[in-house]
Design an enzyme around this catalytic site. Structure first.
Site, PDB file in Angstrom:
ATOM      1  N   ASP A  10      -4.307  12.180  10.291  1.00  0.00           N
ATOM      2  CA  ASP A  10      -3.279  11.962   9.248  1.00  0.00           C
ATOM      3  C   ASP A  10      -2.179  12.001   9.433  1.00  0.00           C
ATOM      4  O   ASP A  10      -1.099  12.236   9.592  1.00  0.00           O
ATOM      5  CB  ASP A  10      -3.722  13.584   8.969  1.00  0.00           C
ATOM      6  CG  ASP A  10      -2.776  13.758   6.891  1.00  0.00           C
ATOM      7  OD1 ASP A  10      -2.925  14.896   6.831  1.00  0.00           O
ATOM      8  OD2 ASP A  10      -2.240  13.116   6.981  1.00  0.00           O
ATOM      9  N   ASP A  34      -1.777   7.519  -0.387  1.00  0.00           N
ATOM     10  CA  ASP A  34      -0.422   7.767  -0.923  1.00  0.00           C
ATOM     11  C   ASP A  34      -0.839   9.246  -1.711  1.00  0.00           C
ATOM     12  O   ASP A  34       0.187   9.879  -2.238  1.00  0.00           O
ATOM     13  CB  ASP A  34      -1.315   7.064  -2.222  1.00  0.00           C
ATOM     14  CG  ASP A  34       0.596   6.815  -2.996  1.00  0.00           C
ATOM     15  OD1 ASP A  34       0.347   6.183  -4.239  1.00  0.00           O
ATOM     16  OD2 ASP A  34       1.195   6.570  -2.383  1.00  0.00           O
TER      17      ASP A  34
HETATM   18  N1  APR Z   1      -4.039   9.560   7.100  1.00  0.00           N
HETATM   19  C1  APR Z   1      -3.706   8.587   7.276  1.00  0.00           C
HETATM   20  N2  APR Z   1      -4.747   7.799   6.815  1.00  0.00           N
HETATM   21  C2  APR Z   1      -5.582   8.216   6.108  1.00  0.00           C
HETATM   22  C3  APR Z   1      -4.832   8.958   4.748  1.00  0.00           C
HETATM   23  C4  APR Z   1      -4.256  10.260   6.033  1.00  0.00           C
HETATM   24  N3  APR Z   1      -3.987  11.735   4.993  1.00  0.00           N
HETATM   25  N4  APR Z   1      -6.202   8.626   3.273  1.00  0.00           N
HETATM   26  C5  APR Z   1      -6.786   7.809   3.922  1.00  0.00           C
HETATM   27  N5  APR Z   1      -6.402   7.021   4.280  1.00  0.00           N
HETATM   28  C6  APR Z   1      -6.988   5.690   4.858  1.00  0.00           C
HETATM   29  C7  APR Z   1      -7.936   5.226   4.596  1.00  0.00           C
HETATM   30  O1  APR Z   1      -9.356   6.461   5.054  1.00  0.00           O
HETATM   31  C8  APR Z   1      -7.991   4.057   4.521  1.00  0.00           C
HETATM   32  O2  APR Z   1      -8.669   3.682   5.782  1.00  0.00           O
HETATM   33  O3  APR Z   1      -5.660   4.893   4.671  1.00  0.00           O
HETATM   34  C9  APR Z   1      -6.086   3.761   4.374  1.00  0.00           C
HETATM   35  C10 APR Z   1      -6.320   3.401   2.880  1.00  0.00           C
HETATM   36  O4  APR Z   1      -6.927   3.461   1.919  1.00  0.00           O
HETATM   37  P1  APR Z   1      -6.360   3.786   0.585  1.00  0.00           P
HETATM   38  O5  APR Z   1      -4.993   5.007   0.350  1.00  0.00           O
HETATM   39  O6  APR Z   1      -7.307   4.284  -0.777  1.00  0.00           O
HETATM   40  O7  APR Z   1      -5.183   2.861   0.289  1.00  0.00           O
HETATM   41  P2  APR Z   1      -5.745   1.198  -0.224  1.00  0.00           P
HETATM   42  O8  APR Z   1      -6.347   0.755  -0.250  1.00  0.00           O
HETATM   43  O9  APR Z   1      -4.665   0.334  -0.011  1.00  0.00           O
HETATM   44  O10 APR Z   1      -5.104   1.849  -1.736  1.00  0.00           O
HETATM   45  C11 APR Z   1      -4.231   1.418  -2.446  1.00  0.00           C
HETATM   46  O11 APR Z   1      -5.316   3.801  -3.306  1.00  0.00           O
HETATM   47  O12 APR Z   1      -4.725   5.851  -3.523  1.00  0.00           O
HETATM   48  C12 APR Z   1      -4.344   4.568  -4.177  1.00  0.00           C
HETATM   49  O13 APR Z   1      -2.697   4.861  -5.540  1.00  0.00           O
HETATM   50  C13 APR Z   1      -2.944   3.973  -4.479  1.00  0.00           C
HETATM   51  O14 APR Z   1      -4.127   2.289  -6.484  1.00  0.00           O
HETATM   52  C14 APR Z   1      -3.588   2.705  -4.544  1.00  0.00           C
HETATM   53  C15 APR Z   1      -5.064   2.173  -4.024  1.00  0.00           C
END
Ligand code: APR
Length: 176
Positions: A10, A34
């Site tokens: 995480d 995020d």
């Molecule tokens: N720690 C590390 N990695 C994480 C965590 C965490 N707590 N939670 C999720 N992930 C990983 C996901 O598994 C994925 O591999 O982060 C990576 C990016 O996924 P997203 O969070 O969906 O980001 P992204 O694909 O860039 O999409 C961004 O999603 O949440 C919304 O506001 C954000 O609109 C934006 C979009």
């Protein structure tokens, strides 16, 4: 030479000077990583994002880390590309995310920086190609950041990162 580490975990639990969030252009917070970072940093993160946003895809902007535990001092917000099949400059935008985050980290005097797998969740970027872009950009960008930690949230993501790092050979360490 920047040492690259790969961990599965995480990103809100990483003990680095700064962590990167995969934001949307508003910087007001969202779901996925995020959402996790905004929950951990507290409501001030969205307020700080509102003051500096919007952020263009491929760019990066920093705020304080607020309620995140030390040593995290900064959250670097970057906006990845939405995957549309690969013919619309998505690779270049993703590379720019990693490069701009390193540039912002250098401006802040950050020496250790954790990245999530930007754009590989909601934005749909294929994990293997994203991992190759991440590693190639970090290895190819001159930076004062001494330690970059690539944080995979699952085994598939971790395997993709380790395969990408192994393919660039010596000069970077893999610790998982
Ligand atoms: N720690 C590390 N990695 C994480 C965590 C965490 N707590 N939670 C999720 N992930 C990983 C996901 O598994 C994925 O591999 O982060 C990576 C990016 O996924 P997203 O969070 O969906 O980001 P992204 O694909 O860039 O999409 C961004 O999603 O949440 C919304 O506001 C954000 O609109 C934006 C979009």
């Amino acid at each position: 030479m920047t040492v690259i580490e790969i961990v599965q975990g995480d990103i809100t639990r990483q003990d680095t000077d700064a962590i990167v969030t995969a934001a949307n252009e508003s910087l007001l917070g969202g779901g996925g990583v995020d959402g996790a970072i905004h929950r951990a940093a507290g409501r001030r993160l969205a307020a700080a994002g509102a003051e500096i946003g919007p952020c263009d895809p491929g760019d990066a902007m920093a705020t304080p880390a607020f309620d995140l535990d030390p040593p995290v001092r900064h959250v670097i917000h970057t906006v990845g590309p939405v995957w549309e099949g690969g013919d619309f400059g998505e690779a270049e935008v993703l590379g720019s995310c990693y490069r701009r985050c390193l540039e912002v980290a250098d401006e802040l005097g950050v020496r250790s920086l954790a990245f999530p797998a930007i754009a590989t969740g909601v934005y749909g970027f294929p994990a293997e190609e994203a991992a190759r872009i991440a590693v190639a950009t970090i290895v190819g960008t001159s930076s004062a950041v001494e330690r970059v930690r690539l944080v995979a949230f699952d085994r598939e993501g971790r395997d993709a990162l380790e395969e990408a790092l192994a393919s660039v050979g010596e000069g970077s360490a893999v610790t998982s």
